[in-house]
Design an enzyme around this catalytic site. Structure first.
Site, short mmCIF file in Angstrom:
data_model
loop_
_atom_site.label_atom_id
_atom_site.label_comp_id
_atom_site.label_asym_id
_atom_site.label_seq_id
_atom_site.Cartn_x
_atom_site.Cartn_y
_atom_site.Cartn_z
N ARG A 60 -12.63 -10.65 3.34
CA ARG A 60 -12.72 -9.19 3.35
C ARG A 60 -13.90 -8.80 2.48
O ARG A 60 -14.92 -8.34 2.96
CB ARG A 60 -11.40 -8.61 2.84
CG ARG A 60 -11.21 -7.16 3.06
CD ARG A 60 -9.80 -6.70 2.66
NE ARG A 60 -9.55 -6.84 1.22
CZ ARG A 60 -8.46 -6.39 0.62
NH1 ARG A 60 -7.50 -5.79 1.32
NH2 ARG A 60 -8.28 -6.53 -0.67
N LYS B 91 -4.73 1.94 -7.70
CA LYS B 91 -5.47 2.55 -6.59
C LYS B 91 -4.55 3.51 -5.83
O LYS B 91 -3.33 3.46 -6.01
CB LYS B 91 -6.01 1.45 -5.68
CG LYS B 91 -4.93 0.55 -5.10
CD LYS B 91 -5.50 -0.73 -4.54
CE LYS B 91 -4.37 -1.59 -3.99
NZ LYS B 91 -4.83 -2.90 -3.56
N MET C 175 7.06 17.85 11.54
CA MET C 175 6.02 17.83 10.49
C MET C 175 6.58 18.25 9.13
O MET C 175 6.27 17.65 8.11
CB MET C 175 4.87 18.75 10.90
CG MET C 175 3.68 18.65 9.96
SD MET C 175 2.37 19.82 10.31
CE MET C 175 1.68 19.17 11.80
N TYR D 180 12.68 18.31 18.59
CA TYR D 180 11.63 18.09 19.59
C TYR D 180 12.04 17.01 20.58
O TYR D 180 12.50 15.93 20.19
CB TYR D 180 10.34 17.63 18.91
CG TYR D 180 9.59 18.75 18.23
CD1 TYR D 180 9.16 19.87 18.94
CD2 TYR D 180 9.29 18.67 16.87
CE1 TYR D 180 8.46 20.89 18.30
CE2 TYR D 180 8.59 19.67 16.23
CZ TYR D 180 8.18 20.78 16.96
OH TYR D 180 7.49 21.77 16.33
C1 LIG Z 1 -3.99 -3.82 -4.22
C2 LIG Z 1 -4.58 -4.99 -4.88
C3 LIG Z 1 -3.87 -5.69 -5.87
C4 LIG Z 1 -2.42 -5.38 -6.22
O1 LIG Z 1 -1.58 -5.80 -5.18
P1 LIG Z 1 0.04 -5.68 -5.27
O2 LIG Z 1 0.48 -6.48 -4.13
O3 LIG Z 1 0.36 -4.23 -5.11
O4 LIG Z 1 0.43 -6.22 -6.58
C5 LIG Z 1 -4.52 -6.71 -6.53
N1 LIG Z 1 -5.80 -7.04 -6.23
C6 LIG Z 1 -6.50 -6.41 -5.26
C7 LIG Z 1 -7.91 -6.82 -4.97
C8 LIG Z 1 -5.91 -5.37 -4.55
O5 LIG Z 1 -6.60 -4.75 -3.59
#
Ligand SMILES: *Cc1c(COP(=O)(O)O)cnc(C)c1O
Length: 399
Positions: free
Chosen positions: A161, A63, A334, A286
């Site tokens: 969640r 992701k 920035m 800054y």
């Molecule tokens: C992000 C995520 C993972 C992976 O988590 P890591 O701690 O990066 O290994 C696994 N399962 C779900 C549902 C996640 O959102």
């Protein structure tokens, strides 16, 4: 579209393709600030993860653009190295991987399909589901397309969640039972405290997952695999369920102290753009938050908070120049930051500056890890990696 079953064996080798990860074109990289992604290190980490996973399948979590490393290139590397599948948060992320030619199974974990169920099916994706509306919409789309859709059912065992809560489980299971268009391939849950000092909370969630699993079986809903482990759970030896979902570990970072040695994948580097001498008492940046206490040499480096260098590292962090640490002087702006290079003998314009990763230079060798930056910035390594913005070109290295 043909619904393909989640492979029980290793997926077939993808056909040979001229498939080198796209390098940032030189035109994208006028500025010397860039992220170098070491693909060999990713393979090494997959190997380490595989060892820990035993005979469980490994779903690489990619992701947020592969934790900032560039999801398509990382996915190609892992797919060729024989990973069993991928997991992403968004449907959009999954489609990006399919468009990049990824053939392995892709789990879409975020659960938001809107009215895009057709896209889920036409890209041969595996959606995670947890409510009846979603389940019914997918079943309708599958019926219309004349296919069977594979889904993974998410159970809420305490993260609170996403996922089916205990009291909703009977209703969801009877809905699934009555929809022959859907095949529940997997059961999953997500752990809230896998990286806590003790494993008590993790074990409690896993016990609840076992209870929910028994109820799924009693309801006559068949499934072939289960998974719960993120990197932390995998590294601390959670019981084998069938599959694991590591993200961070594949990128060479451990969420636990200790653990197996993993290879950092990302290196962010820039160069000194210019130098100036300040007399004692002169200020810089800054808000004039830095004041020279002695005759000082400041180096300006073209990397700033818009590149992902947290502004909370102002006057706190350091970077590597000639193999030695140089402290950040003043407020991170920035597009730029200043370093105090007074003690870095021989520092000159165009010298390499390492923001993240290792550097070997005439003055020594040192390394700045995402974990260190996270601690200084009051955040976690996941956020450090995913903050590296898109204006930092990714260069892929195959050493
Ligand atoms: C992000 C995520 C993972 C992976 O988590 P890591 O701690 O990066 O290994 C696994 N399962 C779900 C549902 C996640 O959102």
């Amino acid at each position: 579209m043909v619904a393909v079953a989640w492979p029980m064996e290793a997926p077939p080798m993808p056909p040979v393709r001229v498939n080198r990860p796209r390098r940032a074109a030189p035109a994208d990289a006028v500025r010397p600030t860039r992220a170098e992604v070491n693909l060999a290190a990713i393979r090494k980490n997959l190997h380490a993860v595989r060892k820990l996973a035993g005979n469980q399948r490994v779903l690489g979590v990619l992701k947020a653009d592969g934790y900032g490393h560039g999801a398509p290139a990382v996915a190609r590397t892992l797919e060729r190295a024989g990973i069993d599948g991928f997991a992403v948060a968004l449907l959009e992320e999954a489609i990006e991987l399919r468009d990049a030619g990824i053939k392995a199974p892709i789990l879409v974990m975020g659960g938001l399909y809107g009215n895009a169920c057709d896209e889920v099916l036409s890209h041969d994706l595996t959606p995670v589901v947890y409510d009846r509306g979603q389940i019914e919409a997918l079943a309708r789309a599958a019926r219309a397309a004349g296919v069977r859709a594979r889904v993974h059912l998410k159970i809420d065992t305490g993260m609170a969640r996403l996922g089916v809560r205990e009291e909703e489980l009977p209703g969801v299971l009877s809905t699934l039972h009555d929809l022959p268009e859907l095949e529940v391939e997997g059961l999953m849950t997500h752990l809230a405290c896998a990286d806590a000092p003790t494993r008590e909370s993790m074990d409690e969630q896993l016990a609840r997952f076992d209870v929910a699993t028994a109820r799924v079986r009693e309801a006559g809903v068949a499934f072939t695999t289960r998974h719960a482990a993120n990197s932390a759970a995998l590294l601390r030896g959670a019981p084998a369920l069938g599959a694991v979902r590591p993200g961070l570990a594949l990128f060479g970072l451990s969420p636990l102290d200790g653990g197996p040695s993993l290879a950092p994948v990302m290196r962010v580097r820039s160069e000194i753009a210019c130098l100036r001498r300040l007399a004692a008492g002169e200020s810089a940046g800054y808000g004039w938050t830095f004041t020279a206490r002695r005759p000082t040499v400041l180096a300006t480096v073209p990397v700033g908070y818009a590149d992902g260098l947290s502004r909370s590292l102002s006057n706190r962090g350091s970077m590597l120049v000639r193999g030695k640490r140089a402290p950040i002087a003043g407020t991170v702006s920035m597009d730029m930051v200043m370093l105090d290079v007074t003690d870095v003998e021989g520092a000159t314009v165009r010298d390499e500056v390492v923001v993240l990763g290792a550097q070997q230079g005439p003055l020594g060798r040192d390394e700045i890890r995402a974990t260190e930056l996270a601690e200084l910035a009051g955040t976690i390594p996941w956020e450090i990696l995913t903050s590296i913005s898109r204006r930092v070109p990714r260069f892929y290295r195959e050493p």
